[in-house]
Design an enzyme around this catalytic site. Structure first.
Site, PDB file in Angstrom:
ATOM      1  N   GLY A 268      15.118 -11.218 102.876  1.00 52.06           N
ATOM      2  CA  GLY A 268      15.411 -12.529 102.640  1.00 52.06           C
ATOM      3  C   GLY A 268      14.731 -13.656 102.577  1.00 52.06           C
ATOM      4  O   GLY A 268      14.697 -14.410 101.156  1.00 52.06           O
TER       5      GLY A 268
ATOM      6  N   ASN B  98      19.617 -19.607 112.535  1.00 48.33           N
ATOM      7  CA  ASN B  98      19.054 -18.716 112.710  1.00 48.33           C
ATOM      8  C   ASN B  98      18.275 -19.033 113.991  1.00 48.33           C
ATOM      9  O   ASN B  98      17.829 -18.780 115.382  1.00 48.33           O
ATOM     10  CB  ASN B  98      17.610 -17.788 112.274  1.00 48.33           C
ATOM     11  CG  ASN B  98      16.537 -19.209 111.605  1.00 48.33           C
ATOM     12  OD1 ASN B  98      17.388 -19.832 111.714  1.00 48.33           O
ATOM     13  ND2 ASN B  98      15.313 -18.854 111.702  1.00 48.33           N
TER      14      ASN B  98
ATOM     15  N   GLN C 150      21.961 -14.457 108.285  1.00 56.18           N
ATOM     16  CA  GLN C 150      21.714 -14.006 110.244  1.00 56.18           C
ATOM     17  C   GLN C 150      23.312 -14.173 110.141  1.00 56.18           C
ATOM     18  O   GLN C 150      24.185 -13.392 111.816  1.00 56.18           O
ATOM     19  CB  GLN C 150      22.006 -15.308 110.493  1.00 56.18           C
ATOM     20  CG  GLN C 150      20.319 -15.979 111.070  1.00 56.18           C
ATOM     21  CD  GLN C 150      19.528 -14.988 111.466  1.00 56.18           C
ATOM     22  OE1 GLN C 150      20.009 -13.953 112.985  1.00 56.18           O
ATOM     23  NE2 GLN C 150      18.216 -15.039 111.499  1.00 56.18           N
TER      24      GLN C 150
ATOM     25  N   THR D 223       9.624   0.506  91.613  1.00 59.54           N
ATOM     26  CA  THR D 223       9.956   1.776  92.183  1.00 59.54           C
ATOM     27  C   THR D 223      11.517   1.447  93.038  1.00 59.54           C
ATOM     28  O   THR D 223      10.442   1.025  94.014  1.00 59.54           O
ATOM     29  CB  THR D 223       8.713   2.542  92.846  1.00 59.54           C
ATOM     30  OG1 THR D 223       7.496   3.114  91.885  1.00 59.54           O
ATOM     31  CG2 THR D 223      10.156   4.000  92.780  1.00 59.54           C
TER      32      THR D 223
ATOM     33  N   CYS E 206       9.606 -16.289 111.965  1.00 59.78           N
ATOM     34  CA  CYS E 206       8.848 -16.512 111.172  1.00 59.78           C
ATOM     35  C   CYS E 206       7.819 -17.326 111.529  1.00 59.78           C
ATOM     36  O   CYS E 206       6.679 -17.816 110.474  1.00 59.78           O
ATOM     37  CB  CYS E 206       9.493 -16.985 109.846  1.00 59.78           C
ATOM     38  SG  CYS E 206      10.696 -15.370 109.235  1.00 59.78           S
TER      39      CYS E 206
END
Length: 374
Positions: free
Chosen positions: A70, A148, A176, A234, A320
């Site tokens: 996110g 959240n 969420q 990658t 966070c």
């Protein structure tokens, strides 16, 4: 006795579907960008994961960009939509995830005008307020689907309609939502939407960005032609494959999951109402995944520590924001003072949460309050 994990809004354990898929794909040794058979086998798994995720949100696989989650998706949309512009206006809300808010502040520091809409006391962003904030030079509106910290669910379809009427693109952080709430980007009429796999039982470090067909974003990472040139590097084949299959599994189980979480939410709230000086911050029409409770006069960090010692895992707010002593910006926007914002605990449920988890968490919270009062 096992511990009680009620912090699924921060991250949820990988499901058996995701684990099995990851192990299967991780044994492939080809690079999905290689043209030989080993590479093309890896490409098959990559695209199967992408297609499964696309089906889970009502989108076409060609609109799905695989990324790290996110935060990357939010940054890609906000910073990418502004790239190449000289000035302009962006609208978001004051209760967005920090990935959106930080990107919006970066734009403001770079000379763009940014309006941060204030929600009502339940966390809802008004379409009328959005309409009033729009300007001729508004090029992007970003409002999350489900909050959240308090679980407020926005009417993103209506907000997207208002944004489009004003000539702006619409982005929603839907991290969420999947597996709990109905997610259909076509019905939302969203231009961009961000998702993170570890919220629905997929692996950490994997996510997806939906970009409506016909729209373009500049690459956020350069150096290769992966993801149609939009994200060099990658491919994480095992991660994308596991994330996609887990998303489809979660979306199919969503009705049952929603009802389970709603029952758990109601039971925990009923238990906690018996505690002294307790108020709730989640709206009645919000996501049943999140329960936010404030105990006025309590020391939130001590409260959380005592819960942890009793084997109950919750959080003070967004994962966070852990490690900061600042009160939650979401709770402050709802009108809570610093002390009450810091005395707030977020419990969040997962697909496998049980009534026993709720009962044990409620009893632990009651005991923790006794030791955490100032």
């Amino acid at each position: 006795m096992s511990d009680v994990y009620l912090d699924h809004a921060a991250t949820t354990p990988m499901t058996r579907v995701a684990l099995d898929a990851y192990v299967q794909a991780a044994q492939l040794h080809g690079n999905a960008a290689s043209v030989h058979r080993a590479g093309q086998k890896a490409r098959e798994f990559l695209e199967e994961g992408r297609a499964a995720f696309a089906e889970s949100i009502g989108a076409h696989p060609l609109t799905i960009l695989a990324n790290s989650g996110g935060t990357e998706g939010d940054n890609h949309v906000l910073l990418g939509a502004a790239k190449g512009r000289v000035g302009g206006h962006v609208v978001t809300s004051s209760i967005e995830h920090s990935a959106v808010l930080a990107a919006a502040r970066e734009l403001a520091a770079s000379g763009f005008d940014v309006t941060f809409l204030q929600p009502d006391r339940h966390g809802h962003v008004s379409p009328d307020a959005l309409r009033d904030a729009l300007r001729p030079d508004t090029f992007l509106v970003s409002v999350h689907h489900a909050n959240n910290e308090i679980g407020t669910v926005q009417d993103v379809a209506r907000l997207a309609e208002v944004a489009h009427e004003g000539g702006a693109l619409f982005h929603t952080d839907a991290v969420q939502s999947l597996g709990v709430l109905s997610v259909n980007v076509a019905e939302w009429n969203a231009d961009f939407a961000t998702f993170s796999a570890h919220k629905w039982g997929g692996p950490k470090g994997v996510g997806f960005l939906y970009v409506r067909r016909g729209l373009e974003l500049p690459p956020l990472m350069i150096g290769g032609g992966q993801e149609k040139g939009l994200r060099a590097g990658t491919h994480n084949v095992a991660g994308v494959y596991a994330a996609g299959l887990a998303a489809l599994d979660a979306s199919r189980a969503r009705p049952e999951t929603f009802e389970r979480m709603r029952a758990l939410h109601a039971r925990l709230e009923a238990h906690l109402r018996a505690a002294p000086n307790v108020t709730f911050n989640h709206p009645v029409d919000g996501s049943p995944k999140v329960l936010s409770v404030t105990a006025s006069g309590a020391d939130g960090e001590a409260l959380l520590m005592n819960l942890d010692l009793m084997g109950v895992y919750a959080s003070l707010g967004s994962a966070c924001s852990s490690g900061t002593t600042l009160p939650s910006h979401v709770l402050k926007a709802l009108g809570l003072g610093d002390a009450d914002a810091k005395a707030t605990v977020r419990f969040s449920f997962g697909r496998d949460s049980t009534l026993d988890d709720v009962d044990r968490a409620a009893e632990a919270y009651r005991q923790a309050l006794e030791f955490s009062a100032l």
